[in-house]
Write a protein that holds these residues in place. Structure first.
Motif, PDB file in Angstrom:
ATOM      1  N   LEU A 138       0.826  -1.211   0.000  1.00  0.00           N
ATOM      2  CA  LEU A 138       0.000   0.000   0.000  1.00  0.00           C
ATOM      3  C   LEU A 138       0.858   1.257   0.000  1.00  0.00           C
ATOM      4  N   ALA A 139       1.969   1.223   0.715  1.00  0.00           N
ATOM      5  CA  ALA A 139       2.849   2.395   0.745  1.00  0.00           C
ATOM      6  C   ALA A 139       3.350   2.735  -0.658  1.00  0.00           C
ATOM      7  N   LEU A 140       3.668   1.711  -1.434  1.00  0.00           N
ATOM      8  CA  LEU A 140       4.124   1.944  -2.811  1.00  0.00           C
ATOM      9  C   LEU A 140       3.008   2.539  -3.665  1.00  0.00           C
ATOM     10  N   LEU A 141       1.792   2.020  -3.499  1.00  0.00           N
ATOM     11  CA  LEU A 141       0.678   2.542  -4.285  1.00  0.00           C
ATOM     12  C   LEU A 141       0.375   3.989  -3.919  1.00  0.00           C
ATOM     13  N   LEU A 142       0.375   4.290  -2.630  1.00  0.00           N
ATOM     14  CA  LEU A 142       0.088   5.660  -2.208  1.00  0.00           C
ATOM     15  C   LEU A 142       1.176   6.624  -2.655  1.00  0.00           C
ATOM     16  N   ASN A 143       2.353   6.078  -2.926  1.00  0.00           N
ATOM     17  CA  ASN A 143       3.465   6.893  -3.439  1.00  0.00           C
ATOM     18  C   ASN A 143       3.416   6.987  -4.964  1.00  0.00           C
ATOM     19  N   GLY A 144       2.406   6.324  -5.567  1.00  0.00           N
ATOM     20  CA  GLY A 144       2.248   6.379  -7.015  1.00  0.00           C
ATOM     21  C   GLY A 144       3.151   5.455  -7.792  1.00  0.00           C
ATOM     22  N   ASP A 145       3.793   4.491  -7.122  1.00  0.00           N
ATOM     23  CA  ASP A 145       4.754   3.608  -7.787  1.00  0.00           C
ATOM     24  C   ASP A 145       4.119   2.249  -8.073  1.00  0.00           C
ATOM     25  N   SER A 150       3.842  -3.822  -8.267  1.00  0.00           N
ATOM     26  CA  SER A 150       3.685  -5.037  -9.068  1.00  0.00           C
ATOM     27  C   SER A 150       4.875  -5.962  -8.886  1.00  0.00           C
ATOM     28  N   GLN A 151       6.078  -5.408  -8.938  1.00  0.00           N
ATOM     29  CA  GLN A 151       7.282  -6.206  -8.780  1.00  0.00           C
ATOM     30  C   GLN A 151       7.325  -6.866  -7.405  1.00  0.00           C
ATOM     31  N   LEU A 152       6.885  -6.150  -6.401  1.00  0.00           N
ATOM     32  CA  LEU A 152       6.859  -6.692  -5.035  1.00  0.00           C
ATOM     33  C   LEU A 152       5.952  -7.923  -4.973  1.00  0.00           C
ATOM     34  N   ILE A 153       4.791  -7.845  -5.585  1.00  0.00           N
ATOM     35  CA  ILE A 153       3.851  -8.970  -5.572  1.00  0.00           C
ATOM     36  C   ILE A 153       4.410 -10.152  -6.357  1.00  0.00           C
ATOM     37  N   LEU A 154       4.923  -9.887  -7.542  1.00  0.00           N
ATOM     38  CA  LEU A 154       5.440 -10.974  -8.380  1.00  0.00           C
ATOM     39  C   LEU A 154       6.634 -11.664  -7.728  1.00  0.00           C
ATOM     40  N   GLU A 155       7.466 -10.908  -7.047  1.00  0.00           N
ATOM     41  CA  GLU A 155       8.600 -11.513  -6.335  1.00  0.00           C
ATOM     42  C   GLU A 155       8.110 -12.446  -5.236  1.00  0.00           C
ATOM     43  N   ASN A 156       7.063 -12.080  -4.568  1.00  0.00           N
ATOM     44  CA  ASN A 156       6.526 -12.927  -3.506  1.00  0.00           C
ATOM     45  C   ASN A 156       5.863 -14.181  -4.069  1.00  0.00           C
ATOM     46  N   VAL A 157       5.263 -14.073  -5.248  1.00  0.00           N
ATOM     47  CA  VAL A 157       4.720 -15.263  -5.899  1.00  0.00           C
ATOM     48  C   VAL A 157       5.849 -16.239  -6.222  1.00  0.00           C
ATOM     49  N   GLU A 158       6.953 -15.709  -6.725  1.00  0.00           N
ATOM     50  CA  GLU A 158       8.107 -16.555  -7.041  1.00  0.00           C
ATOM     51  C   GLU A 158       8.675 -17.219  -5.795  1.00  0.00           C
ATOM     52  N   ARG A 159       8.538 -16.563  -4.646  1.00  0.00           N
ATOM     53  CA  ARG A 159       9.026 -17.133  -3.384  1.00  0.00           C
ATOM     54  C   ARG A 159       8.069 -18.180  -2.818  1.00  0.00           C
ATOM     55  N   GLY A 160       6.909 -18.331  -3.463  1.00  0.00           N
ATOM     56  CA  GLY A 160       5.982 -19.361  -3.020  1.00  0.00           C
ATOM     57  C   GLY A 160       4.774 -18.882  -2.258  1.00  0.00           C
ATOM     58  N   VAL A 161       4.574 -17.561  -2.142  1.00  0.00           N
ATOM     59  CA  VAL A 161       3.378 -17.053  -1.473  1.00  0.00           C
ATOM     60  C   VAL A 161       2.158 -17.389  -2.324  1.00  0.00           C
ATOM     61  N   ALA A 162       1.155 -18.009  -1.742  1.00  0.00           N
ATOM     62  CA  ALA A 162      -0.031 -18.440  -2.477  1.00  0.00           C
ATOM     63  C   ALA A 162      -0.850 -17.240  -2.944  1.00  0.00           C
ATOM     64  N   VAL A 163      -1.414 -17.365  -4.136  1.00  0.00           N
ATOM     65  CA  VAL A 163      -2.240 -16.290  -4.679  1.00  0.00           C
ATOM     66  C   VAL A 163      -3.432 -16.016  -3.760  1.00  0.00           C
ATOM     67  N   ARG A 164      -4.014 -17.076  -3.193  1.00  0.00           N
ATOM     68  CA  ARG A 164      -5.129 -16.883  -2.253  1.00  0.00           C
ATOM     69  C   ARG A 164      -4.713 -15.964  -1.092  1.00  0.00           C
ATOM     70  N   ASP A 165      -3.505 -16.184  -0.564  1.00  0.00           N
ATOM     71  CA  ASP A 165      -3.029 -15.362   0.548  1.00  0.00           C
ATOM     72  C   ASP A 165      -2.808 -13.924   0.118  1.00  0.00           C
ATOM     73  N   LEU A 166      -2.333 -13.744  -1.105  1.00  0.00           N
ATOM     74  CA  LEU A 166      -2.136 -12.386  -1.605  1.00  0.00           C
ATOM     75  C   LEU A 166      -3.473 -11.657  -1.717  1.00  0.00           C
ATOM     76  N   TYR A 167      -4.496 -12.363  -2.186  1.00  0.00           N
ATOM     77  CA  TYR A 167      -5.815 -11.753  -2.320  1.00  0.00           C
ATOM     78  C   TYR A 167      -6.388 -11.372  -0.949  1.00  0.00           C
ATOM     79  N   LEU A 168      -6.385 -12.340  -0.017  1.00  0.00           N
ATOM     80  CA  LEU A 168      -7.044 -12.143   1.268  1.00  0.00           C
ATOM     81  C   LEU A 168      -6.238 -11.314   2.247  1.00  0.00           C
ATOM     82  N   ARG A 169      -4.914 -11.451   2.204  1.00  0.00           N
ATOM     83  CA  ARG A 169      -4.082 -10.838   3.235  1.00  0.00           C
ATOM     84  C   ARG A 169      -3.346  -9.588   2.750  1.00  0.00           C
ATOM     85  N   VAL A 170      -3.325  -9.349   1.450  1.00  0.00           N
ATOM     86  CA  VAL A 170      -2.627  -8.170   0.918  1.00  0.00           C
ATOM     87  C   VAL A 170      -3.602  -7.252   0.166  1.00  0.00           C
TER      88      VAL A 170
END
Length: 346
Positions: A138-145, A150-170
């Motif tokens: 959220l800090a990145l979005l509020l900063n307009g970046d 996007s890169q932060l999310i994709l990096e976490n997907v590569e690390r194995g964070v489940a898409v369900r967790d990204l939806y519900l928890r992020v």
């Protein structure tokens, strides 16, 4: 979801609001500078009161007053002035309607005003790694970046964070927090739109992970009602059903009733998911469901509803004629599966 009292509140809204402002001005409790704001606020109060009366559920108006108090405090407005405004509205309604459900609902809400909270807690926590990710996102979005977000999310997907967790928890708590900050006038409407659009774009970048699930032979149609321009929540629900193996047809936001009915006829889905973000949109949900139930060939369609009004008022889903409601995308999948058990177990 229409009564004579609710119709009077809707049709005479502007006249009633003018009478409230005139009463406050005469009493000397309203300055000329505050007149326009008071007029706008009173019209909104009457809209919510009309919805509460039509739904026969005072909690709709109580929830609105709770929100109004929080906003007043956040904007450094006097809470006593808010109480005076509602007392003036109470007097105007009594003079106009006599004893009525509207007056009763207003009195019930006013009695609770002193105990109502003065702030809306943040939807973001700091308990674990996903909470930290949501805060950073959220800090990145509020900063307009958007690119960094996007890169932060994709990096976490590569690390194995489940898409369900990204939806519900992020994504979900971040969007709730954006709404909270906008309501409290801490971010602009432009920032709110940017954050929402960015999240929708980033969600689409995860679709390769979503649409690879084995199909289970069930179909969902998902839409936001006419007049509702918010679609992140209903998009999340459609994606969760996709991750459970359902075939989904996402119709987007602000869809006319005729288009929904035509889609139900052509697609014959097992479940229809309808979203309403604001209480004034709830009557569109009721109208849509009523129209569906009048069509013999699709009247059997199972319907689940969601969005802030249904979370704030637990019984509201029954008033609009739905089969169930859900608080988030995961709950929607769980409840939706129970609504179509024969095919879900096939």
């Amino acid at each position: 979801m229409t009564t004579p009292t609710s119709e009077t509140l809707r049709l005479d809204r502007d006249r009633l609001a003018d009478a409230v402002v005139s009463r406050l001005t005469t009493a000397g409790t309203l300055s000329s500078e505050a007149r326009n704001q008071c007029l706008e606020d009173t019209r909104q109060h009457l809209d919510y009161l009309a919805h509460a009366v039509a739904s026969e559920d005072p909690e709709i108006f109580i929830a609105h007053l709770r929100w109004a108090k929080i906003v007043h405090v956040a904007l450094n407005r006097n809470v006593d002035a808010l109480a005076a405004q509602f007392h003036a509205l109470q007097q105007v309604l009594h003079d106009t309607l006599g004893s009525s459900p509207a007056e009763d609902y207003l009195a019930s809400a006013l009695a609770q005003l002193p105990q109502m909270p003065t702030e809306l807690p943040s939807f973001l926590n700091n308990n674990d790694a996903l909470d930290t990710l949501a805060n950073d996102y959220l800090a990145l979005l509020l900063n307009g970046d958007r690119n960094a977000a996007s890169q932060l999310i994709l990096e976490n997907v590569e690390r194995g964070v489940a898409v369900r967790d990204l939806y519900l928890r992020v994504f979900q708590p971040a969007q709730y927090e954006v709404g909270r900050l906008w309501q409290l006038n801490q971010i602009t409407v432009a920032q709110e739109h940017f954050c929402t659009a960015a999240t929708q774009l980033i969600m689409s970048q995860l679709y390769a992970n979503i649409f690879s699930t084995t199909r289970v032979g069930l179909k969902l149609v998902a839409t936001a009602v006419s007049g509702d321009l918010h679609e992140v929540g209903i998009r999340m629900i459609a994606d969760f059903f996709e991750m459970e193996g359902w075939d989904t047809l996402y119709l987007g936001s602000n869809l006319p009733t005729e288009s929904v009915i035509a889609t139900l006829r052509s697609e014959q889905p097992d479940l229809l998911a309808i979203s309403a973000t604001l209480t004034p949109h709830v009557h569109h949900v009721h109208q849509l469901i009523a129209a569906i139930r009048r069509q013999a060939d699709i009247a059997h369609t199972r319907i689940i509803v969601g969005g802030y009004p249904f979370s704030a008022t637990p019984r509201l889903w029954q008033h609009v004629g739905a089969d169930a409601t859900a608080s988030d995308a995961q709950a929607a999948v769980e409840i939706g599966t129970t609504l179509v058990p024969s095919k879900a177990c096939a």
